[in-house]
Design an enzyme around this catalytic site. Structure first.
Site, PDB file in Angstrom:
ATOM      1  N   ARG A 256      66.881  33.413   4.311  1.00 27.82           N
ATOM      2  CA  ARG A 256      67.862  32.686   5.267  1.00 27.82           C
ATOM      3  C   ARG A 256      68.088  31.291   4.930  1.00 27.82           C
ATOM      4  NH1 ARG A 256      69.729  37.262   6.184  1.00 27.82           N
ATOM      5  NH2 ARG A 256      69.807  38.274   8.102  1.00 27.82           N
TER       6      ARG A 256
ATOM      7  N   HIS B 288      76.335  34.703   0.867  1.00 26.86           N
ATOM      8  CA  HIS B 288      75.332  35.771   1.640  1.00 26.86           C
ATOM      9  C   HIS B 288      76.011  37.134   1.196  1.00 26.86           C
ATOM     10  CE1 HIS B 288      73.019  36.216   5.515  1.00 26.86           C
ATOM     11  NE2 HIS B 288      72.884  37.513   4.692  1.00 26.86           N
TER      12      HIS B 288
HETATM   13  P1  NDP Z   1      60.461  43.216   6.074  1.00 24.51           P
HETATM   14  O1  NDP Z   1      60.144  43.046   7.664  1.00 24.51           O
HETATM   15  O2  NDP Z   1      60.473  44.672   5.562  1.00 24.51           O
HETATM   16  O3  NDP Z   1      59.211  42.346   5.231  1.00 24.51           O
HETATM   17  C1  NDP Z   1      59.226  41.148   5.521  1.00 24.51           C
HETATM   18  C2  NDP Z   1      58.067  40.614   4.595  1.00 24.51           C
HETATM   19  O4  NDP Z   1      57.844  39.127   4.774  1.00 24.51           O
HETATM   20  C3  NDP Z   1      56.758  41.283   4.889  1.00 24.51           C
HETATM   21  O5  NDP Z   1      56.022  41.627   3.657  1.00 24.51           O
HETATM   22  C4  NDP Z   1      55.892  40.178   5.785  1.00 24.51           C
HETATM   23  O6  NDP Z   1      54.614  40.300   5.537  1.00 24.51           O
HETATM   24  C5  NDP Z   1      56.367  38.946   5.147  1.00 24.51           C
HETATM   25  N1  NDP Z   1      56.292  38.028   6.012  1.00 24.51           N
HETATM   26  C6  NDP Z   1      56.819  37.665   7.292  1.00 24.51           C
HETATM   27  N2  NDP Z   1      56.422  36.636   7.980  1.00 24.51           N
HETATM   28  C7  NDP Z   1      55.585  36.090   6.739  1.00 24.51           C
HETATM   29  C8  NDP Z   1      54.639  34.826   6.996  1.00 24.51           C
HETATM   30  N3  NDP Z   1      54.696  34.062   8.013  1.00 24.51           N
HETATM   31  N4  NDP Z   1      53.890  34.448   5.879  1.00 24.51           N
HETATM   32  C9  NDP Z   1      54.103  35.360   4.865  1.00 24.51           C
HETATM   33  N5  NDP Z   1      54.633  36.563   4.613  1.00 24.51           N
HETATM   34  C10 NDP Z   1      55.473  36.793   5.552  1.00 24.51           C
HETATM   35  O7  NDP Z   1      61.855  42.612   5.783  1.00 24.51           O
HETATM   36  P2  NDP Z   1      63.023  43.118   4.790  1.00 24.51           P
HETATM   37  O8  NDP Z   1      62.050  43.014   3.345  1.00 24.51           O
HETATM   38  O9  NDP Z   1      63.703  44.139   5.144  1.00 24.51           O
HETATM   39  O10 NDP Z   1      64.035  41.817   4.812  1.00 24.51           O
HETATM   40  C11 NDP Z   1      63.449  40.580   4.478  1.00 24.51           C
HETATM   41  C12 NDP Z   1      64.640  39.563   4.807  1.00 24.51           C
HETATM   42  O11 NDP Z   1      65.721  39.463   3.793  1.00 24.51           O
HETATM   43  C13 NDP Z   1      65.372  39.920   6.056  1.00 24.51           C
HETATM   44  O12 NDP Z   1      64.561  39.503   7.049  1.00 24.51           O
HETATM   45  C14 NDP Z   1      66.519  38.878   5.912  1.00 24.51           C
HETATM   46  O13 NDP Z   1      66.364  37.578   6.131  1.00 24.51           O
HETATM   47  C15 NDP Z   1      66.878  38.968   4.404  1.00 24.51           C
HETATM   48  N6  NDP Z   1      68.106  39.796   3.934  1.00 24.51           N
HETATM   49  C16 NDP Z   1      68.809  39.048   3.247  1.00 24.51           C
HETATM   50  C17 NDP Z   1      70.226  39.809   2.747  1.00 24.51           C
HETATM   51  C18 NDP Z   1      70.911  38.941   1.708  1.00 24.51           C
HETATM   52  O14 NDP Z   1      72.192  39.684   1.660  1.00 24.51           O
HETATM   53  N7  NDP Z   1      70.759  37.806   1.660  1.00 24.51           N
HETATM   54  C19 NDP Z   1      70.056  41.284   2.947  1.00 24.51           C
HETATM   55  C20 NDP Z   1      69.136  41.781   3.914  1.00 24.51           C
HETATM   56  C21 NDP Z   1      68.199  41.064   4.473  1.00 24.51           C
HETATM   57  P3  NDP Z   1      53.660  41.559   5.978  1.00 24.51           P
HETATM   58  O15 NDP Z   1      54.002  42.644   4.998  1.00 24.51           O
HETATM   59  O16 NDP Z   1      52.327  41.210   5.847  1.00 24.51           O
HETATM   60  O17 NDP Z   1      54.288  41.971   7.624  1.00 24.51           O
HETATM   61  C1  OXD Z   2      71.047  41.209   6.736  1.00 28.41           C
HETATM   62  C2  OXD Z   2      71.964  40.550   6.028  1.00 28.41           C
HETATM   63  O1  OXD Z   2      70.018  40.774   7.586  1.00 28.41           O
HETATM   64  O2  OXD Z   2      72.908  40.989   5.546  1.00 28.41           O
HETATM   65  O3  OXD Z   2      71.422  42.622   6.859  1.00 28.41           O
HETATM   66  O4  OXD Z   2      71.412  39.381   5.592  1.00 28.41           O
END
Ligand code: NDP
Ligand code: OXD
Length: 309
Positions: free
Chosen positions: A224, A272
């Site tokens: 983000r 995005h």
């Molecule tokens: P998940 O919830 O599956 O994974 C999140 C990961 O981030 C986990 O490994 C988690 O750790 C880690 N994490 C969260 N908080 C922290 C922290 N404080 N310190 C260290 N690690 C942390 O999410 P997704 O993989 O499904 O998606 C990730 C993000 O990608 C979404 O939230 C969104 O913002 C972004 N996104 C962007 C898109 C785009 O088109 N640009 C499309 C879709 C998503 P742990 O494994 O230990 O819980």
């Molecule tokens: C999502 C994105 O969170 O598109 O799905 O970023």
């Protein structure tokens, strides 16, 4: 009869209505702003729920986000007993693999420098460095970060991931928690952010973090816009601490016409588009979760409200 309200695009409404009504004949399907009897609503599917959610649907049980992230939701407006589930479906990871692979390959093979050279009519190549000498680190080893890391490892990159908890994934070095962040950064030439935006991660891509990367590292942000401290990024690019940044997300979105990022020679911007959920598989995933909920089973993608993701 219990009901579901979909507050989303016309395309989703058109494709999901027949899917949901055939699999869930005892659940009425309404498309916002039509809601039927508000007291009958048990499920809401939305990017943003209506502001008066608390009073509008008093018997709501589950809020499904149509996005993978839930940072767009103001969770304080969502009653505590309502379970919040984010989008998890195979298309999201496929799209993210394509985008990050393109971005990492472009950084590794210096494609942005060659694009600048083309504009200057400059024919000047450098020896290629093999993927095995490039270290890629992904912040976030979740539903997206982990499959992306696996694909990068197949390409021969030296891969590591950083997350809150440790993950045991073949060929990937897993770093966990704030105590291990510096070690992770020290071995990362190409840094990819794929974390959720939470209180803990807002502004995490800042001066202090950039300083801990090897000089000349690249940044790819697919998380983000709020992860990046924009001033710090500009200074890191200016000093050469970072050599380039690929940004798929920004604050605000859309990026205003006069924003300094647009014309920066070392920043590549996409609007995005790194990945998005596919309508069909996204619908199937919510449908399966409703069936699981009705059967008293765990839903996939339910967030931990206290952690914010
Ligand atoms: P998940 O919830 O599956 O994974 C999140 C990961 O981030 C986990 O490994 C988690 O750790 C880690 N994490 C969260 N908080 C922290 C922290 N404080 N310190 C260290 N690690 C942390 O999410 P997704 O993989 O499904 O998606 C990730 C993000 O990608 C979404 O939230 C969104 O913002 C972004 N996104 C962007 C898109 C785009 O088109 N640009 C499309 C879709 C998503 P742990 O494994 O230990 O819980
Ligand atoms: C999502 C994105 O969170 O598109 O799905 O970023």
């Amino acid at each position: 009869m219990m009901s579901l309200v979909l507050k989303s695009t016309e395309e989703r409404a058109r494709l999901w209505r027949p899917m949901f009504t055939s699999e869930l004949p005892d659940l009425a399907f309404h498309v916002w702003p039509e809601t039927g009897d508000p007291e009958a609503v048990r499920y809401l599917i939305a990017w943003q729920p209506p502001e008066n959610l608390r009073t509008l649907f008093p018997n709501l049980e589950v809020l499904f986000s149509v996005g993978a992230g839930v940072d767009q939701l103001n969770l304080s407006l969502v009653p505590e007993h309502v379970r919040v589930v984010r989008m998890m479906e195979p298309g999201l990871a496929e799209g993210m693999i394509e985008y990050v692979l393109w971005a990492v390959l472009s950084c590794h093979r210096e494609m942005f420098r060659y694009a600048r050279q083309q504009r200057e009519h400059l024919w000047k190549g450098s020896p290629n460095v093999s993927a095995g000498l490039r270290r890629v680190g992904i912040m976030g080893m979740g539903a997206l970060g982990t499959p992306v890391l696996k694909k990068l490892a197949e390409f021969g990159y030296v891969c590591s991931g950083w997350s809150r908890s440790r993950h045991d994934v073949a060929d990937i070095t897993s770093y966990a928690g704030s105590d291990e962040l510096d070690d992770f950064l020290a071995v990362t030439d190409i840094l990819v952010c794929l974390m959720p935006l939470t209180e803990a991660t807002t502004g995490i891509l800042n001066r202090d973090l950039f300083q801990k990367l090897p000089v000349g590292a690249s940044l790819i942000n697919c998380g983000r816009g709020g992860h990046v401290v924009q001033e710090d990024l500009l200074l890191a690019l200016e000093s050469g601490q970072l050599s380039q940044a690929i940004l798929d997300v920004a604050v605000p979105e859309p990026l205003p016409d006069n924003h300094v990022f647009w014309d920066h020679p070392l920043i590549f911007i996409t609007p995005h588009i790194a990945s998005s959920s596919r309508v069909e598989s996204g619908g199937e995933s919510i449908l399966k979760n409703i069936l699981r909920h009705q059967g008293g089973l765990e839903m996939s993608g339910e967030i931990d409200r206290s952690a914010g993701y």
